[in-house]
Motif scaffolding. Sequence first.
Motif, PDB file in Angstrom:
ATOM      1  N   PRO A   1     -42.138 -11.840 -23.284  1.00  0.00           N
ATOM      2  CA  PRO A   1     -42.258 -10.403 -23.584  1.00  0.00           C
ATOM      3  C   PRO A   1     -43.682 -10.004 -23.962  1.00  0.00           C
ATOM      4  O   PRO A   1     -44.178  -8.954 -23.529  1.00  0.00           O
ATOM      5  N   HIS A   2     -44.334 -10.872 -24.745  1.00  0.00           N
ATOM      6  CA  HIS A   2     -45.698 -10.565 -25.182  1.00  0.00           C
ATOM      7  C   HIS A   2     -46.674 -10.595 -24.012  1.00  0.00           C
ATOM      8  O   HIS A   2     -47.570  -9.745 -23.916  1.00  0.00           O
ATOM      9  N   LEU A   3     -46.498 -11.547 -23.113  1.00  0.00           N
ATOM     10  CA  LEU A   3     -47.366 -11.625 -21.938  1.00  0.00           C
ATOM     11  C   LEU A   3     -47.201 -10.409 -21.034  1.00  0.00           C
ATOM     12  O   LEU A   3     -48.180  -9.868 -20.512  1.00  0.00           O
ATOM     13  N   PHE A   4     -45.958  -9.950 -20.873  1.00  0.00           N
ATOM     14  CA  PHE A   4     -45.709  -8.739 -20.093  1.00  0.00           C
ATOM     15  C   PHE A   4     -46.375  -7.529 -20.741  1.00  0.00           C
ATOM     16  O   PHE A   4     -46.950  -6.669 -20.055  1.00  0.00           O
ATOM     17  N   ALA A   5     -46.296  -7.441 -22.076  1.00  0.00           N
ATOM     18  CA  ALA A   5     -46.903  -6.319 -22.798  1.00  0.00           C
ATOM     19  C   ALA A   5     -48.426  -6.322 -22.635  1.00  0.00           C
ATOM     20  O   ALA A   5     -49.046  -5.277 -22.428  1.00  0.00           O
TER      21      ALA A   5
ATOM     22  N   ALA B   1     -38.732  -1.349 -23.998  1.00  0.00           N
ATOM     23  CA  ALA B   1     -37.824  -1.921 -23.000  1.00  0.00           C
ATOM     24  C   ALA B   1     -38.050  -3.420 -22.859  1.00  0.00           C
ATOM     25  O   ALA B   1     -37.095  -4.213 -22.815  1.00  0.00           O
ATOM     26  N   ILE B   2     -39.314  -3.831 -22.805  1.00  0.00           N
ATOM     27  CA  ILE B   2     -39.646  -5.246 -22.646  1.00  0.00           C
ATOM     28  C   ILE B   2     -39.100  -6.070 -23.815  1.00  0.00           C
ATOM     29  O   ILE B   2     -38.417  -7.080 -23.626  1.00  0.00           O
ATOM     30  N   TYR B   3     -39.402  -5.630 -25.038  1.00  0.00           N
ATOM     31  CA  TYR B   3     -38.966  -6.385 -26.211  1.00  0.00           C
ATOM     32  C   TYR B   3     -37.489  -6.173 -26.509  1.00  0.00           C
ATOM     33  O   TYR B   3     -36.788  -7.091 -26.953  1.00  0.00           O
ATOM     34  N   GLY B   4     -37.004  -4.951 -26.258  1.00  0.00           N
ATOM     35  CA  GLY B   4     -35.605  -4.654 -26.528  1.00  0.00           C
ATOM     36  C   GLY B   4     -34.654  -5.456 -25.672  1.00  0.00           C
ATOM     37  O   GLY B   4     -33.573  -5.855 -26.119  1.00  0.00           O
ATOM     38  N   LEU B   5     -35.051  -5.723 -24.433  1.00  0.00           N
ATOM     39  CA  LEU B   5     -34.198  -6.486 -23.521  1.00  0.00           C
ATOM     40  C   LEU B   5     -34.417  -7.992 -23.637  1.00  0.00           C
ATOM     41  O   LEU B   5     -33.539  -8.781 -23.288  1.00  0.00           O
ATOM     42  N   SER B   6     -35.581  -8.399 -24.130  1.00  0.00           N
ATOM     43  CA  SER B   6     -35.929  -9.823 -24.167  1.00  0.00           C
ATOM     44  C   SER B   6     -35.509 -10.507 -25.466  1.00  0.00           C
ATOM     45  O   SER B   6     -35.154 -11.689 -25.456  1.00  0.00           O
ATOM     46  N   ILE B   7     -35.574  -9.788 -26.576  1.00  0.00           N
ATOM     47  CA  ILE B   7     -35.243 -10.387 -27.868  1.00  0.00           C
ATOM     48  C   ILE B   7     -33.765 -10.163 -28.150  1.00  0.00           C
ATOM     49  O   ILE B   7     -33.314  -9.027 -28.322  1.00  0.00           O
ATOM     50  N   GLN B   8     -33.005 -11.239 -28.213  1.00  0.00           N
ATOM     51  CA  GLN B   8     -31.548 -11.138 -28.305  1.00  0.00           C
ATOM     52  C   GLN B   8     -31.091 -10.389 -29.552  1.00  0.00           C
ATOM     53  O   GLN B   8     -30.203  -9.534 -29.480  1.00  0.00           O
ATOM     54  N   ALA B   9     -31.690 -10.704 -30.705  1.00  0.00           N
ATOM     55  CA  ALA B   9     -31.275 -10.054 -31.949  1.00  0.00           C
ATOM     56  C   ALA B   9     -31.506  -8.551 -31.886  1.00  0.00           C
ATOM     57  O   ALA B   9     -30.671  -7.753 -32.337  1.00  0.00           O
ATOM     58  N   LEU B  10     -32.624  -8.156 -31.295  1.00  0.00           N
ATOM     59  CA  LEU B  10     -32.936  -6.734 -31.173  1.00  0.00           C
ATOM     60  C   LEU B  10     -32.045  -6.071 -30.124  1.00  0.00           C
ATOM     61  O   LEU B  10     -31.530  -4.964 -30.335  1.00  0.00           O
ATOM     62  N   ARG B  11     -31.842  -6.763 -29.012  1.00  0.00           N
ATOM     63  CA  ARG B  11     -31.021  -6.220 -27.925  1.00  0.00           C
ATOM     64  C   ARG B  11     -29.587  -5.974 -28.380  1.00  0.00           C
ATOM     65  O   ARG B  11     -29.013  -4.913 -28.118  1.00  0.00           O
ATOM     66  N   SER B  12     -28.999  -6.924 -29.077  1.00  0.00           N
ATOM     67  CA  SER B  12     -27.612  -6.780 -29.516  1.00  0.00           C
ATOM     68  C   SER B  12     -27.450  -5.637 -30.505  1.00  0.00           C
ATOM     69  O   SER B  12     -26.456  -4.897 -30.471  1.00  0.00           O
ATOM     70  N   ASN B  13     -28.455  -5.449 -31.384  1.00  0.00           N
ATOM     71  CA  ASN B  13     -28.386  -4.350 -32.355  1.00  0.00           C
ATOM     72  C   ASN B  13     -28.557  -2.993 -31.684  1.00  0.00           C
ATOM     73  O   ASN B  13     -27.925  -2.010 -32.089  1.00  0.00           O
TER      74      ASN B  13
END
Length: 314
Positions: A239-243, A287-299
């Motif tokens: 996610p960080h590399l994409f950002a 979108a990048i971090y929200g979809l990539s980080i499971q804890a954030l995505r689930s919340n």
Amino acid sequence: MKNSSVVSLIILEAFYRMEDLKYLYIVIFFMLYMLVLFANLTVIFVVISNKVLHKPMHIFLCNLAVNGIYGSTALLPPMLSTLMSPFHVVSLACCKAQTYFLHTYVIIEFTILSVMCYDRYVAICYPLQYHTIMTITKVYKLIVFSWGYPLVAFALFFILTLRLTQCRNIIGRVYCSNYSLVKLSCDDTNVVSTIGLVSVVVYTFPQLVMTFYSYGHILKICFTATKESKIKALKTCTPHLFAIMNYSVGCFFEIVQSRFDTSYLPFETQIFMSLYFLIFPPILNPAIYGLSIQALRSNIFRLCGSKNKILPLM
């Protein structure tokens, strides 16, 4: 150098080329601003309201979202106001203010991304000591650095631009920038231009060192790690590399437009290139971090799901 200007109003010439599709542009820019607000406020709300997300990486991500709102607010509402006006002009004072806000947004974005890179370096290279190294005190210090250093560093350089006398008043873009203001001056700008190049190094050098140092050590660890550890490290850094790639593309477009003649390109392409680094990172980062980080995505999905349950009752 003098500190007063011959002109008091700045004409943003690019808006006159948007007249034929004026209302379409208004709708597009308004929807983009709403999207930026929705995406970033969602990330901020989810991180703040869930104690499980009160971790360094998520706190830095929250700051990235705040900066996205900061930069987009400095750009899109003024653009909409100028576009809706019959005379596409802004006051010199507003132009200078927008210049400061947009430039600091760009530097803050790079600084936060560099700090997040350092966080990933500690998490991958020192997993057992991570919580000992990344204490809440250190996190707060890094946040203060992420905002304080760019705000002060650019201000010290921008003082030189503020002291220039502007005797021309046409900027061929949809927003104000430091380079555009310098070109409007009738003073000798050689010294300002030279100091400007030096200042770019000053307010980007610490971030570059932090980024290259962190990823250098991460790559070193990956070469000697097991296949499972490599996959985990890649998943953590993706996610960080994409950002960073998204940010770099925007900066490349801005440099090309500022320093080279792009008048041969279609007008819509020029607008896209000039606005990319100011609009797309604030939209794509959540979108990048929200979809990539499971804890954030689930919340986030849980939040959206609870809203869908409430809407039918209303």
